[in-house]
Design a protein around this motif. Structure first.
Motif, PDB file in Angstrom:
ATOM      1  N   GLN A  78      11.861  56.622  18.505  1.00 13.57           N
ATOM      2  CA  GLN A  78      13.077  56.862  19.287  1.00 13.57           C
ATOM      3  C   GLN A  78      14.205  55.908  18.925  1.00 13.57           C
ATOM      4  O   GLN A  78      15.354  56.329  18.798  1.00 13.57           O
ATOM      5  CB  GLN A  78      12.759  56.784  20.775  1.00 13.57           C
ATOM      6  N   ASP A  79      13.900  54.624  18.772  1.00 11.84           N
ATOM      7  CA  ASP A  79      14.956  53.656  18.458  1.00 11.84           C
ATOM      8  C   ASP A  79      15.624  53.968  17.122  1.00 11.84           C
ATOM      9  O   ASP A  79      16.850  53.870  16.991  1.00 11.84           O
ATOM     10  CB  ASP A  79      14.395  52.231  18.437  1.00 11.84           C
ATOM     11  N   ALA A  80      14.848  54.358  16.131  1.00 16.42           N
ATOM     12  CA  ALA A  80      15.410  54.671  14.819  1.00 16.42           C
ATOM     13  C   ALA A  80      16.303  55.906  14.886  1.00 16.42           C
ATOM     14  O   ALA A  80      17.385  55.943  14.279  1.00 16.42           O
ATOM     15  CB  ALA A  80      14.289  54.878  13.801  1.00 16.42           C
ATOM     16  N   VAL A  81      15.866  56.933  15.628  1.00 15.38           N
ATOM     17  CA  VAL A  81      16.680  58.144  15.788  1.00 15.38           C
ATOM     18  C   VAL A  81      17.969  57.812  16.518  1.00 15.38           C
ATOM     19  O   VAL A  81      19.063  58.223  16.104  1.00 15.38           O
ATOM     20  CB  VAL A  81      15.895  59.249  16.531  1.00 15.38           C
ATOM     21  N   ASP A  82      17.857  57.051  17.610  1.00 16.83           N
ATOM     22  CA  ASP A  82      19.048  56.685  18.389  1.00 16.83           C
ATOM     23  C   ASP A  82      20.043  55.891  17.541  1.00 16.83           C
ATOM     24  O   ASP A  82      21.258  56.124  17.618  1.00 16.83           O
ATOM     25  CB  ASP A  82      18.655  55.889  19.625  1.00 16.83           C
ATOM     26  N   ASP A  83      19.538  54.967  16.726  1.00 14.37           N
ATOM     27  CA  ASP A  83      20.430  54.177  15.860  1.00 14.37           C
ATOM     28  C   ASP A  83      21.145  55.075  14.852  1.00 14.37           C
ATOM     29  O   ASP A  83      22.363  54.936  14.634  1.00 14.37           O
ATOM     30  CB  ASP A  83      19.646  53.090  15.118  1.00 14.37           C
ATOM     31  N   LEU A  84      20.410  55.998  14.227  1.00  8.99           N
ATOM     32  CA  LEU A  84      21.028  56.907  13.259  1.00  8.99           C
ATOM     33  C   LEU A  84      22.071  57.787  13.939  1.00  8.99           C
ATOM     34  O   LEU A  84      23.177  57.978  13.420  1.00  8.99           O
ATOM     35  CB  LEU A  84      19.972  57.768  12.573  1.00  8.99           C
TER      36      LEU A  84
ATOM     37  N   MET B 238      27.642  59.600  15.283  1.00  7.49           N
ATOM     38  CA  MET B 238      28.752  59.782  16.232  1.00  7.49           C
ATOM     39  C   MET B 238      29.981  59.005  15.792  1.00  7.49           C
ATOM     40  O   MET B 238      31.098  59.524  15.843  1.00  7.49           O
ATOM     41  CB  MET B 238      28.330  59.357  17.643  1.00  7.49           C
ATOM     42  N   THR B 239      29.786  57.776  15.345  1.00  9.12           N
ATOM     43  CA  THR B 239      30.911  56.970  14.858  1.00  9.12           C
ATOM     44  C   THR B 239      31.585  57.649  13.676  1.00  9.12           C
ATOM     45  O   THR B 239      32.816  57.741  13.610  1.00  9.12           O
ATOM     46  CB  THR B 239      30.424  55.565  14.465  1.00  9.12           C
ATOM     47  N   THR B 240      30.784  58.161  12.757  1.00 11.03           N
ATOM     48  CA  THR B 240      31.315  58.845  11.577  1.00 11.03           C
ATOM     49  C   THR B 240      32.096  60.093  11.984  1.00 11.03           C
ATOM     50  O   THR B 240      33.201  60.329  11.479  1.00 11.03           O
ATOM     51  CB  THR B 240      30.174  59.225  10.620  1.00 11.03           C
ATOM     52  N   LEU B 241      31.540  60.891  12.892  1.00 10.22           N
ATOM     53  CA  LEU B 241      32.217  62.127  13.306  1.00 10.22           C
ATOM     54  C   LEU B 241      33.519  61.837  14.040  1.00 10.22           C
ATOM     55  O   LEU B 241      34.470  62.611  13.949  1.00 10.22           O
ATOM     56  CB  LEU B 241      31.286  62.974  14.178  1.00 10.22           C
TER      57      LEU B 241
END
Length: 127
Positions: free
Chosen positions: A71-77, A82-85
């Motif tokens: 979960q932590d890895a998915v949330d970080d990605l 979101m920042t990129t979009l």
């Protein structure tokens, strides 16, 4: 900023005994993100692009005792996505098709409506 290739090549750690996210659901969202980023990078229009708000609202089925993504890895990605979009220009969306542009639509037909019923003679004679 992430590119479509960055997201596509991201390797998320797997979990089995601890709680994770359903792999198929995460993969489906990431495939849409890749398509959206490719459209932005190439300037081409796509239907239903992913937005930063869409990523924020995404929810995944939790897994436990079966394979899932950490979960932590998915949330970080997804935070990076979101920042990129938010920083990238808006994704071009194709304009709606007019009745004349709908493939196979008879003249004057409205998309989504049935064509007027033809008589038996019109069908036989091609009229």
């Amino acid at each position: 900023m992430l590119t479509a290739d960055d997201v596509q090549q991201a390797r998320l750690p797997l979990t089995k005994l601890t709680e994770g996210y359903d792999k198929d659901e995460v993969d489906d969202l990431l495939a849409k993100v890749v398509a959206t980023l490719r459209a932005v990078e190439s300037g081409t229009a796509i239907d239903d692009p992913v937005t930063a708000d869409g990523v924020l609202q995404a929810r995944f089925q939790a897994t436990k005792f079966r394979e899932g993504y950490a979960q932590d890895a998915v949330d970080d990605l997804l935070d990076r996505v979101m920042t990129t979009l938010r920083e990238r220009p808006a994704v071009p969306v194709p304009p709606p098709a007019s009745a004349a542009q709908v493939a196979g639509a008879p003249d004057g037909a409205v998309p989504g409506l049935l064509a007027p019923r033809r008589s038996w003679w019109q069908r036989v004679l091609g009229g």
